[in-house]
Write an enzyme that holds these catalytic residues in place. Structure first.
Site, PDB file in Angstrom:
ATOM      1  N   ASP A   7       0.755  -1.088  -0.084  1.00 24.66           N
ATOM      2  CA  ASP A   7       0.002  -0.019   0.122  1.00 24.66           C
ATOM      3  C   ASP A   7       1.064   1.170   0.149  1.00 24.66           C
ATOM      4  OD1 ASP A   7      -2.413   1.610   0.754  1.00 24.66           O
ATOM      5  OD2 ASP A   7      -1.573   1.825   2.510  1.00 24.66           O
ATOM      6  N   LEU A   8       0.391   2.449  -0.245  1.00 22.20           N
ATOM      7  CA  LEU A   8       1.362   3.625  -0.398  1.00 22.20           C
ATOM      8  C   LEU A   8       1.036   4.586   0.638  1.00 22.20           C
ATOM      9  CD1 LEU A   8       3.304   5.369  -1.799  1.00 22.20           C
ATOM     10  CD2 LEU A   8       1.562   6.332  -3.221  1.00 22.20           C
ATOM     11  N   ASP A   9      -0.003   5.201   0.762  1.00 15.96           N
ATOM     12  CA  ASP A   9      -0.325   6.156   1.937  1.00 15.96           C
ATOM     13  C   ASP A   9      -0.476   5.397   3.405  1.00 15.96           C
ATOM     14  OD1 ASP A   9      -0.578   8.039   0.099  1.00 15.96           O
ATOM     15  OD2 ASP A   9      -2.867   7.989   0.045  1.00 15.96           O
ATOM     16  N   THR A  15       0.889  10.382   3.968  1.00 14.45           N
ATOM     17  CA  THR A  15      -0.103  11.622   3.474  1.00 14.45           C
ATOM     18  C   THR A  15      -1.393  11.736   3.903  1.00 14.45           C
ATOM     19  OG1 THR A  15      -0.739   9.847   1.740  1.00 14.45           O
ATOM     20  CG2 THR A  15       1.295  11.207   1.040  1.00 14.45           C
ATOM     21  N   LYS A  43      -9.238   6.108   5.148  1.00 11.23           N
ATOM     22  CA  LYS A  43      -7.858   5.696   4.842  1.00 11.23           C
ATOM     23  C   LYS A  43      -8.235   4.358   3.973  1.00 11.23           C
ATOM     24  CE  LYS A  43      -5.246   7.243   8.634  1.00 11.23           C
ATOM     25  NZ  LYS A  43      -4.314   6.979   9.968  1.00 11.23           N
ATOM     26  N   GLY A  44      -7.680   4.182   2.849  1.00 11.98           N
ATOM     27  CA  GLY A  44      -7.617   3.360   2.010  1.00 11.98           C
ATOM     28  C   GLY A  44      -8.819   3.337   0.952  1.00 11.98           C
ATOM     29  N   ILE A  45      -9.590   4.262   1.175  1.00 18.08           N
ATOM     30  CA  ILE A  45     -10.971   4.258   0.574  1.00 18.08           C
ATOM     31  C   ILE A  45     -10.584   5.329  -0.694  1.00 18.08           C
ATOM     32  CG2 ILE A  45     -13.401   4.896   0.614  1.00 18.08           C
ATOM     33  CD1 ILE A  45     -12.731   2.431   2.203  1.00 18.08           C
ATOM     34  N   ARG A  47     -11.085   8.196  -3.569  1.00 22.30           N
ATOM     35  CA  ARG A  47     -11.410   9.444  -3.721  1.00 22.30           C
ATOM     36  C   ARG A  47     -12.951   9.778  -3.569  1.00 22.30           C
ATOM     37  NH1 ARG A  47      -8.710  12.820  -8.139  1.00 22.30           N
ATOM     38  NH2 ARG A  47      -6.971  11.435  -7.632  1.00 22.30           N
ATOM     39  N   SER A 114      -2.246   0.753  -4.445  1.00 18.80           N
ATOM     40  CA  SER A 114      -2.499   2.039  -3.752  1.00 18.80           C
ATOM     41  C   SER A 114      -4.041   2.487  -4.500  1.00 18.80           C
ATOM     42  CB  SER A 114      -1.772   3.061  -3.769  1.00 18.80           C
ATOM     43  OG  SER A 114      -2.271   4.186  -3.524  1.00 18.80           O
ATOM     44  N   ALA A 115      -4.966   2.887  -3.448  1.00 21.04           N
ATOM     45  CA  ALA A 115      -6.016   3.348  -4.048  1.00 21.04           C
ATOM     46  C   ALA A 115      -5.888   4.886  -4.662  1.00 21.04           C
ATOM     47  CB  ALA A 115      -7.018   3.421  -2.955  1.00 21.04           C
ATOM     48  N   SER A 116      -4.677   5.250  -4.565  1.00 19.39           N
ATOM     49  CA  SER A 116      -4.353   6.693  -4.853  1.00 19.39           C
ATOM     50  C   SER A 116      -3.990   6.510  -6.514  1.00 19.39           C
ATOM     51  CB  SER A 116      -3.383   7.531  -4.019  1.00 19.39           C
ATOM     52  OG  SER A 116      -3.002   8.659  -4.706  1.00 19.39           O
ATOM     53  N   ASN A 118      -2.597   9.282  -7.267  1.00 13.00           N
ATOM     54  CA  ASN A 118      -1.564  10.203  -7.467  1.00 13.00           C
ATOM     55  C   ASN A 118      -0.234   9.171  -6.916  1.00 13.00           C
ATOM     56  OD1 ASN A 118      -2.709  12.770  -7.579  1.00 13.00           O
ATOM     57  ND2 ASN A 118      -3.899  12.458  -5.862  1.00 13.00           N
ATOM     58  N   LYS A 145     -10.633  -1.512  -2.325  1.00 16.03           N
ATOM     59  CA  LYS A 145     -10.511  -2.153  -1.074  1.00 16.03           C
ATOM     60  C   LYS A 145     -11.907  -1.962  -0.108  1.00 16.03           C
ATOM     61  CE  LYS A 145      -5.596  -0.536  -1.332  1.00 16.03           C
ATOM     62  NZ  LYS A 145      -4.573   0.051  -0.916  1.00 16.03           N
ATOM     63  N   GLU A 169      -0.157  -3.248   4.640  1.00 16.40           N
ATOM     64  CA  GLU A 169      -1.197  -2.311   4.592  1.00 16.40           C
ATOM     65  C   GLU A 169      -1.093  -1.704   6.079  1.00 16.40           C
ATOM     66  OE1 GLU A 169      -3.592  -0.582   3.599  1.00 16.40           O
ATOM     67  OE2 GLU A 169      -4.005  -1.209   1.444  1.00 16.40           O
ATOM     68  N   ASP A 170      -1.655  -0.192   6.010  1.00 16.04           N
ATOM     69  CA  ASP A 170      -2.118   0.305   7.330  1.00 16.04           C
ATOM     70  C   ASP A 170      -3.438   0.724   7.829  1.00 16.04           C
ATOM     71  OD1 ASP A 170      -2.354   2.099   5.153  1.00 16.04           O
ATOM     72  OD2 ASP A 170      -2.506   3.995   6.868  1.00 16.04           O
TER      73      ASP A 170
HETATM   74  P1  B16 Z   1      -6.224   9.827  -4.315  1.00 16.30           P
HETATM   75  P2  B16 Z   1      -3.620   3.919   0.031  1.00 16.30           P
HETATM   76  C1  B16 Z   1      -5.483   5.829  -0.433  1.00 16.30           C
HETATM   77  O1  B16 Z   1      -4.079   5.700  -0.543  1.00 16.30           O
HETATM   78  C2  B16 Z   1      -5.710   6.618   0.695  1.00 16.30           C
HETATM   79  O2  B16 Z   1      -5.540   5.942   2.065  1.00 16.30           O
HETATM   80  C3  B16 Z   1      -6.949   7.392   0.877  1.00 16.30           C
HETATM   81  O3  B16 Z   1      -7.323   8.180   2.195  1.00 16.30           O
HETATM   82  C4  B16 Z   1      -7.359   8.064  -0.369  1.00 16.30           C
HETATM   83  O4  B16 Z   1      -8.732   8.652  -0.356  1.00 16.30           O
HETATM   84  C5  B16 Z   1      -7.220   7.282  -1.765  1.00 16.30           C
HETATM   85  O5  B16 Z   1      -5.686   6.826  -1.625  1.00 16.30           O
HETATM   86  C6  B16 Z   1      -7.238   8.058  -2.972  1.00 16.30           C
HETATM   87  O6  B16 Z   1      -6.383   8.699  -3.139  1.00 16.30           O
HETATM   88  O7  B16 Z   1      -7.590  10.880  -3.959  1.00 16.30           O
HETATM   89  O8  B16 Z   1      -5.023  10.472  -4.326  1.00 16.30           O
HETATM   90  O9  B16 Z   1      -6.658   9.153  -5.546  1.00 16.30           O
HETATM   91  O10 B16 Z   1      -3.826   3.990   1.549  1.00 16.30           O
HETATM   92  O11 B16 Z   1      -4.639   2.744  -0.731  1.00 16.30           O
HETATM   93  O12 B16 Z   1      -2.345   4.061  -0.603  1.00 16.30           O
HETATM   94 MG    MG Z   2      -2.635   2.936   3.282  1.00 16.08          MG
END
Ligand code: B16
Ligand code: MG
Length: 223
Positions: A7-9, A15, A43-45, A47, A114-116, A118, A145, A169-170
């Site tokens: 996982d990233l964040d 972040t 967290k992990g959810i 955007r 990562s769900a991100s 970014n 997730k 994962e966190d």
């Molecule tokens: P973005 P992870 C998740 O990252 C974050 O924990 C979560 O808070 C965020 O909403 C999601 O990425 C989407 O991020 O807006 O940058 O696309 O923990 O899965 O690495």
């Molecule tokens: Mg995370």
């Protein structure tokens, strides 16, 4: 063990406080209050799901069209990107860099789940993109997730069977995702919150090849 899927964040860099700041600003403009405890649920959810949870909290979910929801999410992302623009290698969480080096020395494949959206930008800012063999595009998935899709896609992109992978994962939603993918789950953080993980470590500093590989071996012996 053939691969580690990160996982990233919250695992590679923290972040969460930037996500919180950007969401709080958007929520305030919509007259919705949110505190850090509520932020834990995000967290992990993804955007959009995060925004839907915030709007539901303010009992305003039915007041916005799908298009308006996307515009609001984009607005939050603009603020978030400004905040993370200053990330550098100094923002890599403790122990992550030596752990990545150890994995490379042991020919372990490495992916990001990562769900991100970014994630590529963040890895570039942290100057560690060269360690990762692949990054899963969260847009390519039907379910985020806690569904297993993102970790399964990571294994597929690495050409490795899921039973040979360990996920890190966190967030509870992320641990559920790893478990549902039939991988060995390592939780980093509070053992209370992450009790469903096969192994919980209190901090990223505790991550070593030996500990993670042993967790994988123990899991194989059990099943
Ligand atoms: P973005 P992870 C998740 O990252 C974050 O924990 C979560 O808070 C965020 O909403 C999601 O990425 C989407 O991020 O807006 O940058 O696309 O923990 O899965 O690495
Ligand atoms: Mg995370």
């Amino acid at each position: 063990m053939k691969a580690v899927i990160f996982d990233l964040d919250g695992v590679i860099t923290d972040t969460a406080s930037y996500h919180f700041k950007a969401w709080k600003q958007l929520a305030a403009s919509l007259e919705i209050e949110m505190d850090e405890q509520f932020n834990e649920q995000l967290k992990g959810i993804s955007r959009i799901e995060s925004l839907e949870k915030i709007l539901a909290k303010g009992k305003k979910l039915d007041q916005y069209t799908e298009q308006e929801i996307h515009q609001l999410a984009q607005q939050k992302n603009e603020v978030y990107k400004e905040l993370i623009n200053g990330l550098t290698s100094a923002d890599i969480l403790p122990g992550i860099l030596p752990f990545l080096q150890e994995l490379k020395e042991n020919s372990i494949k490495i992916a990001i789940a990562s769900a991100s959206k970014n994630a590529p930008f963040i890895l570039e800012k942290l100057e560690i993109n060269q360690y990762f063999d692949t990054i899963v595009d969260p847009d390519s998935l039907k379910k985020g997730k806690p569904a297993p899709d993102i970790f399964l896609k990571g294994a597929e992109q690495l050409f490795v069977h899921s039973s040979d992978c360990v996920g890190i994962e966190d967030a509870p939603a992320g641990v559920d995702s790893i478990n549902a993918a039939s991988m060995v789950s390592i939780g980093v953080g509070s053992s209370d919150q992450l009790r469903k993980a096969d192994v919980v470590l209190s901090s990223t500093e505790k991550l070593t090849y030996e500990i993670v590989n042993q967790a994988w071996k123990d899991h194989c012996n059990k099943s």
